[in-house]
Design an enzyme around this catalytic site. Structure first.
Site, PDB file in Angstrom:
ATOM      1  N   LYS A   1       0.620  -1.219   0.197  1.00  0.00           N
ATOM      2  CA  LYS A   1       0.063   0.014  -0.017  1.00  0.00           C
ATOM      3  C   LYS A   1       0.713   1.341   0.006  1.00  0.00           C
ATOM      4  CE  LYS A   1      -4.118  -2.143   2.244  1.00  0.00           C
ATOM      5  NZ  LYS A   1      -5.061  -2.132   3.399  1.00  0.00           N
TER       6      LYS A   1
ATOM      7  N   TYR B   1     -12.579  -1.853  -3.736  1.00  0.00           N
ATOM      8  CA  TYR B   1     -13.040  -2.049  -2.377  1.00  0.00           C
ATOM      9  C   TYR B   1     -14.654  -1.893  -2.563  1.00  0.00           C
ATOM     10  CZ  TYR B   1      -8.564  -2.005   0.039  1.00  0.00           C
ATOM     11  OH  TYR B   1      -7.484  -2.182   0.661  1.00  0.00           O
TER      12      TYR B   1
ATOM     13  N   PHE C   1     -15.624   3.833   6.670  1.00  0.00           N
ATOM     14  CA  PHE C   1     -14.272   4.345   6.404  1.00  0.00           C
ATOM     15  C   PHE C   1     -13.944   4.157   5.032  1.00  0.00           C
ATOM     16  CE2 PHE C   1     -14.426  -0.382   7.701  1.00  0.00           C
ATOM     17  CZ  PHE C   1     -13.837  -0.925   6.429  1.00  0.00           C
TER      18      PHE C   1
ATOM     19  N   ARG D   1      -1.754 -14.140   4.547  1.00  0.00           N
ATOM     20  CA  ARG D   1      -2.411 -13.326   5.633  1.00  0.00           C
ATOM     21  C   ARG D   1      -1.618 -13.562   6.926  1.00  0.00           C
ATOM     22  NH1 ARG D   1      -6.846 -10.239   4.316  1.00  0.00           N
ATOM     23  NH2 ARG D   1      -7.787 -10.823   6.455  1.00  0.00           N
TER      24      ARG D   1
ATOM     25  N   THR E   1      -5.473  -7.002  10.726  1.00  0.00           N
ATOM     26  CA  THR E   1      -5.924  -5.827  10.045  1.00  0.00           C
ATOM     27  C   THR E   1      -5.400  -4.377  10.832  1.00  0.00           C
ATOM     28  OG1 THR E   1      -7.845  -6.821   9.263  1.00  0.00           O
ATOM     29  CG2 THR E   1      -7.658  -4.316   9.072  1.00  0.00           C
TER      30      THR E   1
ATOM     31  N   ARG F   1       2.297  -6.320   9.317  1.00  0.00           N
ATOM     32  CA  ARG F   1       1.729  -4.859   9.775  1.00  0.00           C
ATOM     33  C   ARG F   1       2.222  -4.753  11.191  1.00  0.00           C
ATOM     34  NH1 ARG F   1      -4.214  -6.897   7.434  1.00  0.00           N
ATOM     35  NH2 ARG F   1      -4.148  -5.575   5.614  1.00  0.00           N
TER      36      ARG F   1
ATOM     37  N   ASN G   1      -2.366   0.530   6.798  1.00  0.00           N
ATOM     38  CA  ASN G   1      -1.772  -0.954   7.295  1.00  0.00           C
ATOM     39  C   ASN G   1      -1.037  -1.574   6.290  1.00  0.00           C
ATOM     40  OD1 ASN G   1      -3.628  -1.610   5.844  1.00  0.00           O
ATOM     41  ND2 ASN G   1      -5.043  -2.582   7.361  1.00  0.00           N
TER      42      ASN G   1
ATOM     43  N   HIS H   1      -1.983  -5.406   1.497  1.00  0.00           N
ATOM     44  CA  HIS H   1      -3.303  -6.091   1.180  1.00  0.00           C
ATOM     45  C   HIS H   1      -3.100  -7.405   0.859  1.00  0.00           C
ATOM     46  CE1 HIS H   1      -7.317  -7.343  -0.170  1.00  0.00           C
ATOM     47  NE2 HIS H   1      -6.618  -7.774  -1.251  1.00  0.00           N
TER      48      HIS H   1
ATOM     49  N   GLU I   1      -9.642 -10.439  -7.548  1.00  0.00           N
ATOM     50  CA  GLU I   1      -8.591  -9.605  -7.587  1.00  0.00           C
ATOM     51  C   GLU I   1      -7.633  -9.692  -8.416  1.00  0.00           C
ATOM     52  OE1 GLU I   1      -9.826  -9.047  -2.649  1.00  0.00           O
ATOM     53  OE2 GLU I   1      -7.711  -9.338  -3.297  1.00  0.00           O
TER      54      GLU I   1
HETATM   55  P1  RTP Z   1      -7.118  -5.960   3.259  1.00  0.00           P
HETATM   56  O1  RTP Z   1      -8.356  -6.147   2.541  1.00  0.00           O
HETATM   57  O2  RTP Z   1      -6.669  -4.280   3.010  1.00  0.00           O
HETATM   58  O3  RTP Z   1      -6.128  -6.822   2.898  1.00  0.00           O
HETATM   59  O4  RTP Z   1      -7.385  -5.927   4.871  1.00  0.00           O
HETATM   60  P2  RTP Z   1      -8.240  -6.887   5.878  1.00  0.00           P
HETATM   61  O5  RTP Z   1      -8.771  -7.952   4.830  1.00  0.00           O
HETATM   62  O6  RTP Z   1      -7.334  -7.192   6.716  1.00  0.00           O
HETATM   63  O7  RTP Z   1      -9.290  -5.887   6.093  1.00  0.00           O
HETATM   64  P3  RTP Z   1     -10.672  -5.423   5.339  1.00  0.00           P
HETATM   65  O8  RTP Z   1     -11.732  -5.817   6.633  1.00  0.00           O
HETATM   66  O9  RTP Z   1     -10.817  -6.034   4.209  1.00  0.00           O
HETATM   67  O10 RTP Z   1     -10.403  -3.719   5.291  1.00  0.00           O
HETATM   68  C1  RTP Z   1      -9.947  -3.532   4.057  1.00  0.00           C
HETATM   69  C2  RTP Z   1      -9.142  -2.051   4.537  1.00  0.00           C
HETATM   70  O11 RTP Z   1      -9.869  -1.275   5.037  1.00  0.00           O
HETATM   71  C3  RTP Z   1      -9.355  -0.277   6.074  1.00  0.00           C
HETATM   72  N1  RTP Z   1     -10.242  -0.525   7.147  1.00  0.00           N
HETATM   73  N2  RTP Z   1     -10.295   0.510   8.095  1.00  0.00           N
HETATM   74  N3  RTP Z   1     -11.096   2.181  10.276  1.00  0.00           N
HETATM   75  C4  RTP Z   1     -11.459   0.841  10.312  1.00  0.00           C
HETATM   76  O12 RTP Z   1     -11.924   0.512  11.140  1.00  0.00           O
HETATM   77  C5  RTP Z   1     -11.121  -0.038   9.348  1.00  0.00           C
HETATM   78  N4  RTP Z   1     -11.410  -1.223   9.006  1.00  0.00           N
HETATM   79  C6  RTP Z   1     -10.842  -1.602   7.896  1.00  0.00           C
HETATM   80  C7  RTP Z   1      -8.016  -1.032   6.517  1.00  0.00           C
HETATM   81  O13 RTP Z   1      -6.961  -0.522   5.475  1.00  0.00           O
HETATM   82  C8  RTP Z   1      -8.122  -2.455   5.573  1.00  0.00           C
HETATM   83  O14 RTP Z   1      -6.972  -3.091   5.313  1.00  0.00           O
HETATM   84 MG    MG Z   2      -9.714  -7.626   3.072  1.00  0.00          MG
END
Ligand code: RTP
Ligand code: MG
Length: 143
Positions: A11, A51, A59, A87, A93, A104, A114, A117, A128
């Site tokens: 990122k 997204y 967010f 992962r 996350t 992370r 963070n 991805h 994706e």
């Molecule tokens: P990613 O998709 O980026 O690999 O991350 P992830 O699966 O661990 O988390 P996901 O739930 O898919 O959320 C995607 C991205 O959104 C941002 N986020 N911000 N402020 C918040 O509470 C929040 N929650 C998620 C993060 O950048 C996350 O990686």
């Molecule tokens: Mg995700």
């Protein structure tokens, strides 16, 4: 477990920290092979589409703004159990919850910025990968 493919992003925060190579090293040390890779600066439309599943989340706007704030590296990783393996390399996350030694924990500061991805399931990985790469950009190893 058969050989699997997953999609990964370094990122904008991690690109800005100049740790692309460090992150690629973690993938390689874990036995994941980079079979496609490119740098790009995502448009708003590209990031919103990527997204789309988070469109209704509070967010979403900040996430799209962040992901378009600078260049990213996008890559396809291939290996045994690649989705779960990636992962685990990434960590939780929220970097505050990420285990020591994960990307992370080492390179992210907030849940919003963070570092990386990684796809979370076979269906999202396939979607994706196809969203960023054409079939002829994938270079599976022959040796
Ligand atoms: P990613 O998709 O980026 O690999 O991350 P992830 O699966 O661990 O988390 P996901 O739930 O898919 O959320 C995607 C991205 O959104 C941002 N986020 N911000 N402020 C918040 O509470 C929040 N929650 C998620 C993060 O950048 C996350 O990686
Ligand atoms: Mg995700």
């Amino acid at each position: 477990m058969a050989v699997e493919r997953t999609f990964s992003i370094v990122k904008p925060d991690a690109v800005a920290k100049n740790v692309i190579g460090e992150i690629y090293s973690r993938f390689e040390r874990a036995g994941l092979k980079i079979i496609a890779s490119k740098m790009m600066h995502m448009s708003q439309e590209k990031a919103e589409g990527f997204y789309a599943e988070h469109k209704e989340r509070p967010f979403f706007g900040a996430l799209v703004e962040f992901m378009t704030s600078g260049p990213v590296m996008v890559q396809v990783l291939e290996g045994e159990n690649a989705i779960k393996a990636n992962r685990e390399i990434m960590g939780a996350t929220n970097p505050a919850e990420a285990l020591r030694g994960t990307l992370r924990a080492d390179y992210a500061v907030t849940v919003d910025e963070n570092a990386v991805h990684g796809s979370d399931a076979p269906e999202s990985a396939a979607r994706e990968i196809a969203y960023f790469f054409s079939e002829d950009e994938l270079c599976p190893r022959t040796r």
